[in-house]
Design an enzyme around this catalytic site. Structure first.
Site, PDB file in Angstrom:
ATOM      1  CG  LEU A 195      -1.280 -16.517   2.264  1.00 11.89           C
ATOM      2  CD1 LEU A 195      -0.623 -17.806   2.715  1.00 11.89           C
ATOM      3  CD2 LEU A 195      -2.009 -15.868   3.422  1.00 11.89           C
ATOM      4  CB  SER A 196       1.032 -10.477  -0.059  1.00 18.31           C
ATOM      5  OG  SER A 196      -0.179  -9.854   0.101  1.00 18.31           O
ATOM      6  CB  SER A 243       2.676 -10.608  -6.274  1.00 18.56           C
ATOM      7  OG  SER A 243       1.534 -10.261  -5.550  1.00 18.56           O
ATOM      8  CD  GLU A 254       1.235  -5.952  -7.514  1.00 22.50           C
ATOM      9  OE1 GLU A 254       2.267  -6.510  -7.090  1.00 22.50           O
ATOM     10  OE2 GLU A 254       0.277  -6.562  -8.035  1.00 22.50           O
ATOM     11  CG  ASP A 268      -0.596  -6.841   0.080  1.00 28.45           C
ATOM     12  OD1 ASP A 268      -1.272  -6.750   1.119  1.00 28.45           O
ATOM     13  OD2 ASP A 268      -1.090  -7.076  -1.037  1.00 28.45           O
ATOM     14  CB  THR A 308      -8.704   0.306   5.695  1.00 26.00           C
ATOM     15  OG1 THR A 308      -7.905  -0.820   6.067  1.00 26.00           O
ATOM     16  CG2 THR A 308     -10.121   0.097   6.194  1.00 26.00           C
TER      17      THR A 308
HETATM   18  C1  GLA Z   1      -4.787  -6.670  -1.596  1.00 24.50           C
HETATM   19  C2  GLA Z   1      -3.999  -5.387  -1.869  1.00 24.50           C
HETATM   20  C3  GLA Z   1      -3.785  -4.579  -0.574  1.00 24.50           C
HETATM   21  C4  GLA Z   1      -5.099  -4.374   0.177  1.00 24.50           C
HETATM   22  C5  GLA Z   1      -5.873  -5.681   0.297  1.00 24.50           C
HETATM   23  C6  GLA Z   1      -7.247  -5.480   0.883  1.00 24.50           C
HETATM   24  O1  GLA Z   1      -4.039  -7.535  -0.805  1.00 24.50           O
HETATM   25  O2  GLA Z   1      -2.762  -5.688  -2.453  1.00 24.50           O
HETATM   26  O3  GLA Z   1      -3.171  -3.357  -0.876  1.00 24.50           O
HETATM   27  O4  GLA Z   1      -5.873  -3.365  -0.419  1.00 24.50           O
HETATM   28  O5  GLA Z   1      -6.018  -6.344  -0.946  1.00 24.50           O
HETATM   29  O6  GLA Z   1      -7.151  -5.028   2.196  1.00 24.50           O
END
Ligand code: GLA
Length: 391
Positions: A128-129, A131, A163, A175, A40
């Site tokens: 879990l981001s 990056s 990014e 993220d 979203t």
């Molecule tokens: C990845 C992207 C976010 C988001 C999610 C899905 O983590 O980096 O920006 O779009 O997917 O919600």
């Protein structure tokens, strides 16, 4: 200071000392979870993420020339480049740091060269981001080191641009926002259109957040992510012919959605349907949270999974299996795939007393079907990016 932080700082001190001398400062930036509101962010809807107690750590120090020397302590790899000849590295990890430098230079920031070492305990490739955490740690550290005067929101936007433009993933803002603005024991309700946000307390009493990591990352992950964005844009472009005021799927009502059916191809319609429903679902889920009604909240997590799997088509067998398996367990309030999709983790809200059994049963079932090991992490909600004082 927790044991995990102490360990990471000790690694940074040892490696930095052996390579570059004494660092000027240490910064920590956490990974993130997202409770509900998936895909979203780039549709300018809402998200409900939180920072976790697993983070990326960076030790950094100025140099007197224009060189950048980087080391990834956990990979035992180093990389160096002159700021005058910066381009994308064939090694993957340096690009998350170089992308930040590239954006800072483009924005006119005055930097000299620097040395940096990174380490961390955010599982890589688990959704879990890690990056975004590297990017936020880097921009925060450089902002301190060179006294650039950037606000947290400016740093978040800059990290997202890094990014998008340097790494090449057209990700949304969630993220980076979660990593930078995280707050212990609270989820962030973020409006991705206005960037207004507020913290809602997340009462974890008797409940644990359990992540089950499929340890798979299907190769489609980043290409399909960019395709989903295009499909959403196609739906918006069609509706704009009759509703010029529609700028994103955030502006689309259920009535407009009905008009779209049959007018665009089925895939585009399904993508738009999921997003419009998910934006509404998140708003309802926030009301559940305010009333501390985690049972209703959890049901919505299952609905989100269903939509991500059937309408948005970003799930995979492993994630579907885990969500279905959790649904059979009455001790699990809600479960769904989390993040971009095509692998990574499911997020599960589990009654505390049932956590060990839930993990053990999931591992056995997963192993039986996929002949692969499942990893599990019990996470707490922690604070966002900050300088770590070691004095
Ligand atoms: C990845 C992207 C976010 C988001 C999610 C899905 O983590 O980096 O920006 O779009 O997917 O919600």
């Amino acid at each position: 200071m927790s044991v995990e932080i102490k360990n990471c700082i000790a690694i940074l001190q040892t490696v930095y000392q052996s390579k570059y001398g004494t660092p000027d400062l240490f910064v920590k930036s956490p990974g993130r979870i997202n409770l509900i509101g998936e895909h979203t962010d780039y549709n300018l809807g809402f998200v409900l993420p939180a920072a976790i107690d697993k983070a990326i750590y960076i030790a950094i120090g100025k140099r007197s020339d224009r060189e950048i020397h980087l080391t990834a302590a956990d990979l035992n790899e180093s990389f160096s480049v002159s700021m005058n000849e910066m381009e994308k590295s064939k090694m993957d990890w340096p690009n998350y740091l170089l992308g930040i430098v590239d954006q800072l230079v483009k924005s006119g920031a005055k930097l000299s060269g620097f040395n940096a070492v990174i380490t961390g305990d955010v599982p890589l490739g688990a959704g879990l981001s890690s990056s975004a955490a590297v990017e936020c740690a880097t921009v925060f550290a450089l902002n301190e080191l060179f006294v650039l005067g950037l606000s947290k929101l400016e740093m978040v936007k800059l990290a997202q641009k890094a990014e998008n433009h340097f790494v090449g993933l057209q990700c949304g803002i969630m993220d980076m926002f979660a990593s930078m603005f995280g707050k212990a024991d609270a989820v962030i309700q973020l409006d991705c259109r206005s960037l207004e946000y507020h913290y809602s307390p997340f009462n974890q009493e008797g409940i644990r957040i359990v992540l089950l990591d499929t340890c798979v990352k299907h190769s489609l992950a980043s290409s399909e992510y960019n395709v989903r964005r295009k499909e959403c844009e196609a739906g918006v472009a069609f509706l704009q012919k009759s509703y010029p005021e529609v700028a994103s799927l955030r502006d689309v009502s259920f009535e407009m959605l009905r008009e779209l059916e049959g007018q665009v191809n089925e895939k585009v319609f399904n993508r738009c349907k999921f997003i419009v429903e998910e934006i509404k679902r998140l708003q309802d889920a926030c009301l559940n949270l305010a009333q501390n009604d985690l049972i209703s909240f959890g049901k919505k997590m299952y609905e989100t999974h269903e939509g991500l799997s059937k309408l948005y088509e970003v799930s995979c067998h492993e994630l579907d299996f885990l969500a279905d398996h959790a649904k059979l367990n009455e001790q699990v309030l809600g479960a769904r795939m989390m993040g971009g999709g095509f692998g990574g983790c499911t997020i599960n809200l589990v009654k505390e007393s049932a956590v060990p059994d839930f993990i053990a049963q999931s591992e056995i079932a997963f192993q039986k079907v996929f002949n692969n090991n499942l990893k599990s992490y019990i996470v707490s909600i922690g604070d966002g990016t900050s300088v770590i004082s070691i004095a």
